[in-house]
Design a protein around this motif. Structure first.
Motif, short mmCIF file in Angstrom:
data_model
loop_
_atom_site.label_atom_id
_atom_site.label_comp_id
_atom_site.label_asym_id
_atom_site.label_seq_id
_atom_site.Cartn_x
_atom_site.Cartn_y
_atom_site.Cartn_z
N GLY A 158 0.79 -1.22 0.00
CA GLY A 158 0.00 0.00 0.00
C GLY A 158 0.83 1.27 0.00
O GLY A 158 0.36 2.32 0.46
N LEU A 159 2.05 1.20 -0.53
CA LEU A 159 2.91 2.37 -0.54
C LEU A 159 2.42 3.37 -1.59
O LEU A 159 2.07 2.98 -2.71
N PRO A 160 2.42 4.66 -1.27
CA PRO A 160 2.09 5.65 -2.29
C PRO A 160 3.16 5.65 -3.37
O PRO A 160 4.33 5.37 -3.10
N GLU A 161 2.77 5.99 -4.59
CA GLU A 161 3.68 5.87 -5.72
C GLU A 161 4.97 6.67 -5.55
O GLU A 161 6.03 6.24 -6.00
N GLU A 162 4.89 7.80 -4.88
CA GLU A 162 6.10 8.61 -4.72
C GLU A 162 7.15 7.92 -3.85
O GLU A 162 8.33 8.29 -3.87
N LEU A 163 6.76 6.88 -3.11
CA LEU A 163 7.71 6.15 -2.28
C LEU A 163 8.22 4.86 -2.94
O LEU A 163 9.09 4.20 -2.38
N TRP A 164 7.71 4.50 -4.10
CA TRP A 164 8.13 3.26 -4.75
C TRP A 164 9.64 3.22 -5.00
O TRP A 164 10.24 2.15 -4.85
N PRO A 165 10.29 4.33 -5.37
CA PRO A 165 11.74 4.25 -5.59
C PRO A 165 12.55 3.93 -4.33
O PRO A 165 13.73 3.59 -4.43
N CYS A 173 17.89 -14.62 -8.33
CA CYS A 173 17.63 -15.66 -7.33
C CYS A 173 17.76 -15.14 -5.89
O CYS A 173 18.04 -15.92 -4.97
N SER A 174 17.54 -13.86 -5.70
CA SER A 174 17.34 -13.32 -4.36
C SER A 174 15.84 -13.18 -4.14
O SER A 174 15.05 -13.28 -5.08
N TRP A 175 15.46 -12.95 -2.90
CA TRP A 175 14.03 -12.96 -2.59
C TRP A 175 13.70 -11.94 -1.50
O TRP A 175 14.56 -11.48 -0.76
N SER A 176 12.40 -11.65 -1.43
CA SER A 176 11.84 -10.83 -0.36
C SER A 176 10.76 -11.64 0.34
O SER A 176 10.12 -12.49 -0.27
N VAL A 177 10.57 -11.37 1.63
CA VAL A 177 9.58 -12.09 2.43
C VAL A 177 8.57 -11.10 2.99
O VAL A 177 8.96 -10.10 3.61
N LEU A 178 7.30 -11.38 2.77
CA LEU A 178 6.22 -10.56 3.30
C LEU A 178 5.36 -11.41 4.21
O LEU A 178 5.19 -12.62 3.99
N GLN A 179 4.83 -10.78 5.23
CA GLN A 179 3.96 -11.48 6.19
C GLN A 179 2.69 -10.68 6.40
O GLN A 179 2.73 -9.44 6.51
N GLU A 180 1.57 -11.37 6.46
CA GLU A 180 0.29 -10.71 6.68
C GLU A 180 0.05 -10.50 8.17
O GLU A 180 0.15 -11.44 8.97
N GLY A 181 -0.21 -9.27 8.54
CA GLY A 181 -0.52 -8.94 9.93
C GLY A 181 -1.94 -8.41 10.07
O GLY A 181 -2.71 -8.40 9.11
N ARG A 182 -2.29 -7.97 11.25
CA ARG A 182 -3.64 -7.48 11.49
C ARG A 182 -3.96 -6.23 10.69
O ARG A 182 -5.12 -5.95 10.38
N GLY A 184 -2.53 -5.52 7.65
CA GLY A 184 -2.10 -5.69 6.27
C GLY A 184 -0.74 -6.36 6.16
O GLY A 184 -0.22 -6.91 7.13
N TRP A 185 -0.17 -6.31 4.97
CA TRP A 185 1.10 -6.97 4.70
C TRP A 185 2.27 -6.09 5.11
O TRP A 185 2.20 -4.87 5.00
N ARG A 186 3.33 -6.74 5.58
CA ARG A 186 4.55 -6.01 5.93
C ARG A 186 5.76 -6.74 5.36
O ARG A 186 5.73 -7.96 5.15
N LEU A 187 6.81 -5.99 5.10
CA LEU A 187 8.03 -6.53 4.51
C LEU A 187 8.99 -6.95 5.62
O LEU A 187 9.43 -6.13 6.41
N LEU A 188 9.32 -8.25 5.65
CA LEU A 188 10.23 -8.78 6.67
C LEU A 188 11.68 -8.80 6.19
O LEU A 188 12.60 -8.53 6.96
#
Length: 209
Positions: A158-165, A173-182, A184-188
């Motif tokens: 849910g980041l605003p577009e101006e923060l995408w950069p 073959c690297s990865w990101s991990v996201l977890q669903e919380g109360r 919404g989603w957060r980046l771990l």
């Protein structure tokens, strides 16, 4: 535990090495990319994924299949996880693009290509759709592409577009991990799996290091 998503970028291709825009072009993994996929699979298998889905492009699908073989899980295919379409830029190097389309290069908007907004919505929606199939403690692995994953993560958070950069790119073959919380989603984790190294992908130049 709650639902998690691992966003796994595909292994290296020859076009990555040559810094060519791949987009929807169906370029295979090279020998290094095949080895990277095997290594990533051996690490991610320990997380015990419950669902694997990939882009329909072979560089991502073959990366996912390496994990599927270890975990004995089927790999589902969803074309919504494709890379950002590069229009007239596909197959061209960064130098060729900059020389022919200096203004479009500065904006990183390919003629006849997809916009970042469309890609973010496409990939983010697909992540939500597949995550909804998980049990409460399930783990989804999405094998996809550098720009597609970064933009999809921004949409999911849910980041605003101006923060995408602010979110950097993903190495092969690297990865990101996201977890669903109360709330919404957060980046771990982001760009995990290797020590920091140069990134070559179809993402904006300022998303690379």
């Amino acid at each position: 535990m709650s639902r998690r998503i691992v966003c796994l970028r595909h292994g290296q291709t020859l076009w990555n090495v040559e810094r060519r825009f791949q987009g929807h072009s169906d370029i295979p993994l090279d020998e290094t990319g095949i080895a990277q996929a095997a290594r990533a699979a051996s690490l991610l298998a320990s997380l015990r994924p419950t669902l694997i889905v990939s882009s329909d492009l072979q560089r991502a699908n073959d990366t996912a299949l390496a994990l599927g073989r270890l975990t004995r899980l089927d790999v589902h295919v969803d074309k919504d996880f494709r890379e950002r379409g590069g229009g007239q830029w596909e197959g061209l190097t960064r130098e060729e693009i900059a020389a022919r389309w200096p203004k479009e290069y500065a904006d990183w908007e390919a003629p006849d290509g997809e916009t970042v907004q469309d890609v973010a919505e496409r990939v983010g929606s697909a992540m939500r759709r597949w995550a909804a199939k998980l049990d409460d403690d399930g783990l989804l692995v999405v094998a996809s592409h550098g720009a597609a994953l970064r933009l999809g993560i921004c949409d999911l958070l849910g980041l605003p577009e101006e923060l995408w950069p602010a979110l950097g790119g993903l190495g092969n073959c690297s990865w990101s991990v996201l977890q669903e919380g109360r709330k919404g989603w957060r980046l771990l984790e982001h760009n995990a799996g290797t020590l920091p190294e140069p990134i070559s992908s179809d993402d904006k130049p300022d998303a690379e290091v």
